[in-house]
Design a protein around this motif. Structure first.
Motif, short mmCIF file in Angstrom:
data_model
loop_
_atom_site.label_atom_id
_atom_site.label_comp_id
_atom_site.label_asym_id
_atom_site.label_seq_id
_atom_site.Cartn_x
_atom_site.Cartn_y
_atom_site.Cartn_z
N LEU A 1 4.12 -74.03 -12.56
CA LEU A 1 4.25 -72.72 -13.19
C LEU A 1 3.44 -72.74 -14.48
O LEU A 1 2.94 -73.78 -14.89
N SER A 2 3.32 -71.61 -15.11
CA SER A 2 2.50 -71.56 -16.32
C SER A 2 3.22 -72.23 -17.48
O SER A 2 4.46 -72.22 -17.54
N PRO A 3 2.49 -72.83 -18.44
CA PRO A 3 3.13 -73.42 -19.62
C PRO A 3 3.99 -72.43 -20.38
O PRO A 3 5.06 -72.80 -20.88
N SER A 4 3.54 -71.17 -20.45
CA SER A 4 4.33 -70.18 -21.19
C SER A 4 5.66 -69.90 -20.48
O SER A 4 6.69 -69.69 -21.12
N ALA A 5 5.65 -69.91 -19.12
CA ALA A 5 6.88 -69.69 -18.37
C ALA A 5 7.86 -70.85 -18.58
O ALA A 5 9.07 -70.65 -18.72
N GLY B 1 8.91 -87.97 -22.59
CA GLY B 1 7.55 -87.96 -23.14
C GLY B 1 6.57 -87.04 -22.44
O GLY B 1 5.35 -87.26 -22.52
N TYR B 2 7.06 -86.00 -21.78
CA TYR B 2 6.16 -85.05 -21.11
C TYR B 2 5.83 -83.88 -22.03
O TYR B 2 6.73 -83.31 -22.67
N SER B 3 4.57 -83.49 -22.07
CA SER B 3 4.19 -82.26 -22.75
C SER B 3 4.44 -81.08 -21.82
O SER B 3 4.54 -81.25 -20.59
N ILE B 4 4.55 -79.89 -22.37
CA ILE B 4 4.76 -78.71 -21.55
C ILE B 4 3.60 -78.52 -20.57
O ILE B 4 3.79 -78.24 -19.39
#
Length: 291
Positions: free
Chosen positions: A32-36, A21-24
């Motif tokens: 680290l960055s969400p995009s990474a 249940g974790y969001s990015i």
């Protein structure tokens, strides 16, 4: 050290993140960055080992369990051990198998390494198949049951251990582990190719509890298995499920009739030895229920 550069790792990581249940954004925060993280899950970038450990720690997961889940063939020692003990099993060489069991159980007693536990458990289960009265050390049974009850990530490796060692696990524990395995597999099977091994492990549990005359537990395991859509190309798994379903949920005369039809299909496929084994199993099943 493991290089986290396989697409399998990214796919498995995404499966586990969603399962918990974790969001990015929440998981990546200050690591680290969400995009990474998104690119890692897509297999496009390779984060450092340290970053992955930090992400796993945030999800309360260990690196060892994650690796075994992502790469079920990562444990080559166990595969080599199966080859060693399999030769003795196929030759009904119980004496050699008992020597192997003693060796592995002694090593586990000396240093408590996980490999020696599963090796001792595996060979003990095979010996029990050939010699029902063989006594397995309580220490081995308790530690194996404790490990399986605490598994967080059910990948092919963990399912294989459960299926190979069920013969020495108490019936109630088989049922409890099977329930956990069932619920996890229902969530994860779209990512991991573990459906065959899961169904095979559950059917093995049904047979073991039935052989122990724990018929109510066997029925409950059958109920679990009923919620799976067994693929049409898994002929033997479908056969075994139908065979036991008839034994437990049909009246004796009807069950015998239906199972004789199933057994005849095996003979038409030139699987005469297997057909005879199931024919004998059915006779023994009803003799036990009457005694």
């Amino acid at each position: 050290m493991i290089d986290f550069n396989s697409k399998d790792f990214g796919k498995s990581f995404k499966t586990l993140r969603l399962d918990r249940g974790y969001s990015i954004n929440d998981l990546a925060d200050n690591i680290l960055s969400p995009s990474a993280l998104r690119k890692f899950e897509e297999g496009l970038v390779d984060p450092s080992f340290t970053k992955v450990l930090m992400l796993l720690d945030r999800m309360h997961l260990g690196a060892d369990e994650f690796i075994k889940f992502s790469l079920p063939n990562y444990f080559p020692e166990y595969k080599a051990f199966l080859v060693e003990v399999g030769e003795s099993y196929n030759n009904n060489d119980v004496k050699t198998m008992k020597r192997i069991y003693q060796r592995e159980s002694d090593l586990f007693r000396e240093n408590s390494e996980f490999f020696y536990l599963i090796a001792a458990s595996t060979v003990a289960a095979l010996i029990k198949n050939l010699e029902a009265n063989f006594v397995v050390e309580k220490n081995i049974i308790d530690n194996l049951s404790d490990y399986l009850m605490k598994v967080e990530i059910w990948g092919d490796f963990q399912i294989l251990i459960f299926g190979n060692c069920s013969m020495i696990i108490p019936s109630k524990t088989i049922y409890l582990i099977s329930k956990e395995l069932f619920h996890k597999t229902k969530k994860l099977r779209s990512i991991n190719d573990n459906l065959h091994n899961t169904i095979a492990a559950l059917e093995n549990g049904i047979e073991i509890t039935s052989d122990r005359r724990e018929y109510e537990l066997a029925k409950e395991l059958l109920d679990l298995l009923s919620d799976f859509n067994i693929p049409s190309d898994e002929l033997l798994l479908r056969f075994k499920f139908s065979f036991f379903k008839n034994l437990f949920f049909k009246k004796q005369a009807e069950a015998i009739k239906l199972n004789n039809q199933l057994i005849e299909t095996l003979r038409l496929m030139n699987s005469n030895q297997l057909a005879s084994a199931y024919d004998e199993y059915m006779s023994t099943f009803y003799q036990n229920k009457l005694s």
